[in-house]
Motif scaffolding. Structure first.
Motif, PDB file in Angstrom:
ATOM      1  N   ALA B  63       0.844  -1.187   0.000  1.00  0.00           N
ATOM      2  CA  ALA B  63       0.000   0.000   0.000  1.00  0.00           C
ATOM      3  C   ALA B  63       0.878   1.235   0.000  1.00  0.00           C
ATOM      4  O   ALA B  63       1.948   1.253   0.612  1.00  0.00           O
ATOM      5  N   SER B  64       0.405   2.273  -0.699  1.00  0.00           N
ATOM      6  CA  SER B  64       1.136   3.531  -0.746  1.00  0.00           C
ATOM      7  C   SER B  64       0.179   4.694  -0.631  1.00  0.00           C
ATOM      8  O   SER B  64      -1.029   4.544  -0.836  1.00  0.00           O
ATOM      9  N   LEU B  65       0.739   5.854  -0.292  1.00  0.00           N
ATOM     10  CA  LEU B  65      -0.090   7.044  -0.083  1.00  0.00           C
ATOM     11  C   LEU B  65       0.572   8.252  -0.721  1.00  0.00           C
ATOM     12  O   LEU B  65       1.752   8.523  -0.480  1.00  0.00           O
ATOM     13  N   ASP B  66      -0.204   8.984  -1.511  1.00  0.00           N
ATOM     14  CA  ASP B  66       0.216  10.262  -2.095  1.00  0.00           C
ATOM     15  C   ASP B  66      -0.795  11.300  -1.625  1.00  0.00           C
ATOM     16  O   ASP B  66      -1.893  11.409  -2.183  1.00  0.00           O
ATOM     17  N   THR B  67      -0.427  12.064  -0.598  1.00  0.00           N
ATOM     18  CA  THR B  67      -1.385  13.009  -0.024  1.00  0.00           C
ATOM     19  C   THR B  67      -1.629  14.208  -0.940  1.00  0.00           C
ATOM     20  O   THR B  67      -2.691  14.824  -0.871  1.00  0.00           O
ATOM     21  N   LYS B  68      -0.683  14.512  -1.782  1.00  0.00           N
ATOM     22  CA  LYS B  68      -0.883  15.649  -2.692  1.00  0.00           C
ATOM     23  C   LYS B  68      -1.929  15.312  -3.744  1.00  0.00           C
ATOM     24  O   LYS B  68      -2.750  16.155  -4.107  1.00  0.00           O
ATOM     25  N   ALA B  69      -1.886  14.104  -4.233  1.00  0.00           N
ATOM     26  CA  ALA B  69      -2.880  13.641  -5.207  1.00  0.00           C
ATOM     27  C   ALA B  69      -4.134  13.121  -4.526  1.00  0.00           C
ATOM     28  O   ALA B  69      -5.120  12.799  -5.198  1.00  0.00           O
ATOM     29  N   ARG B  70      -4.113  13.006  -3.206  1.00  0.00           N
ATOM     30  CA  ARG B  70      -5.210  12.424  -2.427  1.00  0.00           C
ATOM     31  C   ARG B  70      -5.549  11.040  -2.976  1.00  0.00           C
ATOM     32  O   ARG B  70      -6.708  10.723  -3.296  1.00  0.00           O
ATOM     33  N   LEU B  71      -4.503  10.230  -3.074  1.00  0.00           N
ATOM     34  CA  LEU B  71      -4.638   8.912  -3.688  1.00  0.00           C
ATOM     35  C   LEU B  71      -3.836   7.898  -2.888  1.00  0.00           C
ATOM     36  O   LEU B  71      -2.679   8.134  -2.534  1.00  0.00           O
ATOM     37  N   SER B  72      -4.475   6.764  -2.630  1.00  0.00           N
ATOM     38  CA  SER B  72      -3.762   5.622  -2.087  1.00  0.00           C
ATOM     39  C   SER B  72      -3.968   4.445  -3.024  1.00  0.00           C
ATOM     40  O   SER B  72      -5.002   4.346  -3.694  1.00  0.00           O
ATOM     41  N   THR B  73      -2.983   3.569  -3.087  1.00  0.00           N
ATOM     42  CA  THR B  73      -3.096   2.388  -3.925  1.00  0.00           C
ATOM     43  C   THR B  73      -2.781   1.145  -3.106  1.00  0.00           C
ATOM     44  O   THR B  73      -1.988   1.183  -2.161  1.00  0.00           O
ATOM     45  N   LEU B  74      -3.435   0.066  -3.476  1.00  0.00           N
ATOM     46  CA  LEU B  74      -3.150  -1.247  -2.903  1.00  0.00           C
ATOM     47  C   LEU B  74      -2.749  -2.142  -4.071  1.00  0.00           C
ATOM     48  O   LEU B  74      -3.568  -2.420  -4.952  1.00  0.00           O
ATOM     49  N   HIS B  75      -1.492  -2.538  -4.087  1.00  0.00           N
ATOM     50  CA  HIS B  75      -0.968  -3.323  -5.206  1.00  0.00           C
ATOM     51  C   HIS B  75      -0.852  -4.783  -4.785  1.00  0.00           C
ATOM     52  O   HIS B  75      -0.343  -5.085  -3.704  1.00  0.00           O
ATOM     53  N   ILE B  76      -1.330  -5.644  -5.671  1.00  0.00           N
ATOM     54  CA  ILE B  76      -1.282  -7.082  -5.427  1.00  0.00           C
ATOM     55  C   ILE B  76      -0.287  -7.684  -6.404  1.00  0.00           C
ATOM     56  O   ILE B  76      -0.411  -7.492  -7.630  1.00  0.00           O
ATOM     57  N   THR B  77       0.662  -8.383  -5.863  1.00  0.00           N
ATOM     58  CA  THR B  77       1.703  -8.987  -6.697  1.00  0.00           C
ATOM     59  C   THR B  77       1.522 -10.494  -6.736  1.00  0.00           C
ATOM     60  O   THR B  77       1.383 -11.139  -5.696  1.00  0.00           O
ATOM     61  N   ALA B  78       1.539 -11.046  -7.952  1.00  0.00           N
ATOM     62  CA  ALA B  78       1.465 -12.504  -8.146  1.00  0.00           C
ATOM     63  C   ALA B  78       0.340 -13.090  -7.296  1.00  0.00           C
ATOM     64  O   ALA B  78       0.556 -13.903  -6.398  1.00  0.00           O
ATOM     65  N   ALA B  79      -0.880 -12.668  -7.599  1.00  0.00           N
ATOM     66  CA  ALA B  79      -2.051 -12.989  -6.788  1.00  0.00           C
ATOM     67  C   ALA B  79      -2.207 -14.499  -6.572  1.00  0.00           C
ATOM     68  O   ALA B  79      -1.936 -15.303  -7.461  1.00  0.00           O
ATOM     69  N   VAL B  80      -2.668 -14.836  -5.390  1.00  0.00           N
ATOM     70  CA  VAL B  80      -3.026 -16.212  -5.054  1.00  0.00           C
ATOM     71  C   VAL B  80      -4.477 -16.235  -4.580  1.00  0.00           C
ATOM     72  O   VAL B  80      -5.015 -15.230  -4.114  1.00  0.00           O
ATOM     73  N   HIS B  81      -5.095 -17.418  -4.672  1.00  0.00           N
ATOM     74  CA  HIS B  81      -6.523 -17.543  -4.415  1.00  0.00           C
ATOM     75  C   HIS B  81      -6.934 -17.022  -3.043  1.00  0.00           C
ATOM     76  O   HIS B  81      -7.994 -16.417  -2.883  1.00  0.00           O
ATOM     77  N   ASP B  82      -6.079 -17.221  -2.034  1.00  0.00           N
ATOM     78  CA  ASP B  82      -6.502 -16.847  -0.683  1.00  0.00           C
ATOM     79  C   ASP B  82      -6.509 -15.337  -0.443  1.00  0.00           C
ATOM     80  O   ASP B  82      -6.864 -14.885   0.654  1.00  0.00           O
ATOM     81  N   LEU B  83      -6.155 -14.559  -1.462  1.00  0.00           N
ATOM     82  CA  LEU B  83      -6.326 -13.115  -1.366  1.00  0.00           C
ATOM     83  C   LEU B  83      -7.721 -12.669  -1.803  1.00  0.00           C
ATOM     84  O   LEU B  83      -8.045 -11.488  -1.719  1.00  0.00           O
ATOM     85  N   SER B  84      -8.532 -13.598  -2.263  1.00  0.00           N
ATOM     86  CA  SER B  84      -9.913 -13.263  -2.643  1.00  0.00           C
ATOM     87  C   SER B  84     -10.653 -12.753  -1.418  1.00  0.00           C
ATOM     88  O   SER B  84     -10.711 -13.427  -0.389  1.00  0.00           O
ATOM     89  N   ALA B  85     -11.202 -11.541  -1.535  1.00  0.00           N
ATOM     90  CA  ALA B  85     -11.895 -10.884  -0.411  1.00  0.00           C
ATOM     91  C   ALA B  85     -12.395  -9.546  -0.931  1.00  0.00           C
ATOM     92  O   ALA B  85     -12.173  -9.186  -2.083  1.00  0.00           O
ATOM     93  N   THR B  86     -13.044  -8.786  -0.050  1.00  0.00           N
ATOM     94  CA  THR B  86     -13.366  -7.397  -0.366  1.00  0.00           C
ATOM     95  C   THR B  86     -12.401  -6.497   0.395  1.00  0.00           C
ATOM     96  O   THR B  86     -12.175  -6.701   1.588  1.00  0.00           O
ATOM     97  N   TYR B  87     -11.848  -5.536  -0.301  1.00  0.00           N
ATOM     98  CA  TYR B  87     -10.865  -4.638   0.293  1.00  0.00           C
ATOM     99  C   TYR B  87     -11.458  -3.234   0.374  1.00  0.00           C
ATOM    100  O   TYR B  87     -12.020  -2.731  -0.597  1.00  0.00           O
ATOM    101  N   PHE B  88     -11.326  -2.635   1.545  1.00  0.00           N
ATOM    102  CA  PHE B  88     -11.834  -1.287   1.769  1.00  0.00           C
ATOM    103  C   PHE B  88     -10.684  -0.360   2.123  1.00  0.00           C
ATOM    104  O   PHE B  88      -9.791  -0.726   2.896  1.00  0.00           O
ATOM    105  N   CYS B  89     -10.739   0.847   1.588  1.00  0.00           N
ATOM    106  CA  CYS B  89      -9.895   1.904   2.123  1.00  0.00           C
ATOM    107  C   CYS B  89     -10.773   2.844   2.941  1.00  0.00           C
ATOM    108  O   CYS B  89     -11.998   2.888   2.743  1.00  0.00           O
ATOM    109  N   ALA B  90     -10.175   3.552   3.865  1.00  0.00           N
ATOM    110  CA  ALA B  90     -10.915   4.484   4.703  1.00  0.00           C
ATOM    111  C   ALA B  90     -10.016   5.641   5.073  1.00  0.00           C
ATOM    112  O   ALA B  90      -8.829   5.452   5.342  1.00  0.00           O
ATOM    113  N   GLY B  91     -10.583   6.828   5.071  1.00  0.00           N
ATOM    114  CA  GLY B  91      -9.873   8.007   5.552  1.00  0.00           C
ATOM    115  C   GLY B  91     -10.411   8.400   6.913  1.00  0.00           C
ATOM    116  O   GLY B  91     -11.399   7.833   7.406  1.00  0.00           O
TER     117      GLY B  91
END
Lengths: 115, 109
Positions: B63-91
């Motif tokens: 996860a990363s944060l750019d406060t100037k752009a007001r943007l956060s990202t969650l990057h998934i690398t080489a996904a595996v099945h057990d990462l299946s879920a719902t992901y929420f961001c919150a401020g």
């Protein structure tokens, strides 16, 4: 120690009935939050307590909703004259104190279904 | 009033692929959170991002944060099945968490 617990886990009621949902926070946590999560949506803030008092109840949708925390620990969310639109998962969270610097720990939620 | 928007809302990926979930927020937020939710379960805290340029990694998630752009990202690398879920961001706005709509991630073998 134990995490945040909520009872009941599921509640089915009829339109117009009264329901109470209970939250037991982590021991020692002074701040307690209630959220409502509708199907397919993110949680939405309802109310939070700092100690016994409701510090912010701006998220309560109308006067049918009320919450108490009389001894600064357990909290009860009360819904009068339930409507079908109240069906949702009600989540409780607690933290050591209020504010952004205190992580909130979430309970498993109560799934409320109003028929 | 803080508003938080995520995209995409639904994401179906194959195992082994990389992808990114985006979280935009409307006004200043003291910190940005990422949570995971499995079906019928509560929220599990993944990351708390405190300042501009913050990057946190745990396993295949970063996860990363750019406060100037007001943007956060969650990057998934080489996904595996057990990462299946719902992901929420919150401020954090006006003394409370404000959540995005969630991204439902399905990872197929």
């Amino acid at each position: 120690g134990a995490g945040v617990s909520q009872t009941p886990s599921n509640k089915v009621t009829e339109k117009g009935k009264y329901v109470e949902l209970r939250c037991d926070p982590i021991s020692g946590h002074t701040a307690l939050y209630w959220y409502r999560q509708s199907l397919g949506q993110g949680p939405e803030f309802l109310i939070y307590f700092q100690g016994t008092g409701a510090a912010d109840d701006s998220g309560l949708p109308n006067d049918r909703f009320f919450a108490v925390r009389p001894e600064g620990s357990v909290s009860t969310l009360k819904i009068q004259r339930t409507e079908r639109g109240d069906s949702a998962v009600y989540l409780c969270a607690s933290s050591l104190g209020a504010g952004a610097y205190n992580e909130q720990f979430f309970g498993p939620g109560t799934r409320l279904t109003v028929l | 009033e803080l508003k938080v928007e995520q995209n995409p809302l639904f994401l179906s990926m194959q195992e082994g692929k990389n992808y990114t979930i985006y979280c935009n927020y409307s006004t200043t937020s003291d910190r940005l959170y990422w949570y995971r939710q499995d079906p019928g379960k509560s929220l599990e805290s993944l990351f708390v991002l405190l300042s501009n340029g913050a990057v946190k990694q745990e396993g295949r998630l970063m996860a990363s944060l750019d406060t100037k752009a007001r943007l956060s990202t969650l990057h998934i690398t080489a996904a595996v099945h057990d990462l299946s879920a719902t992901y929420f961001c919150a401020g954090w706005g006006a003394q409370k968490l404000v959540f995005g709509q969630g991204t439902r991630l399905t990872i197929n073998p």
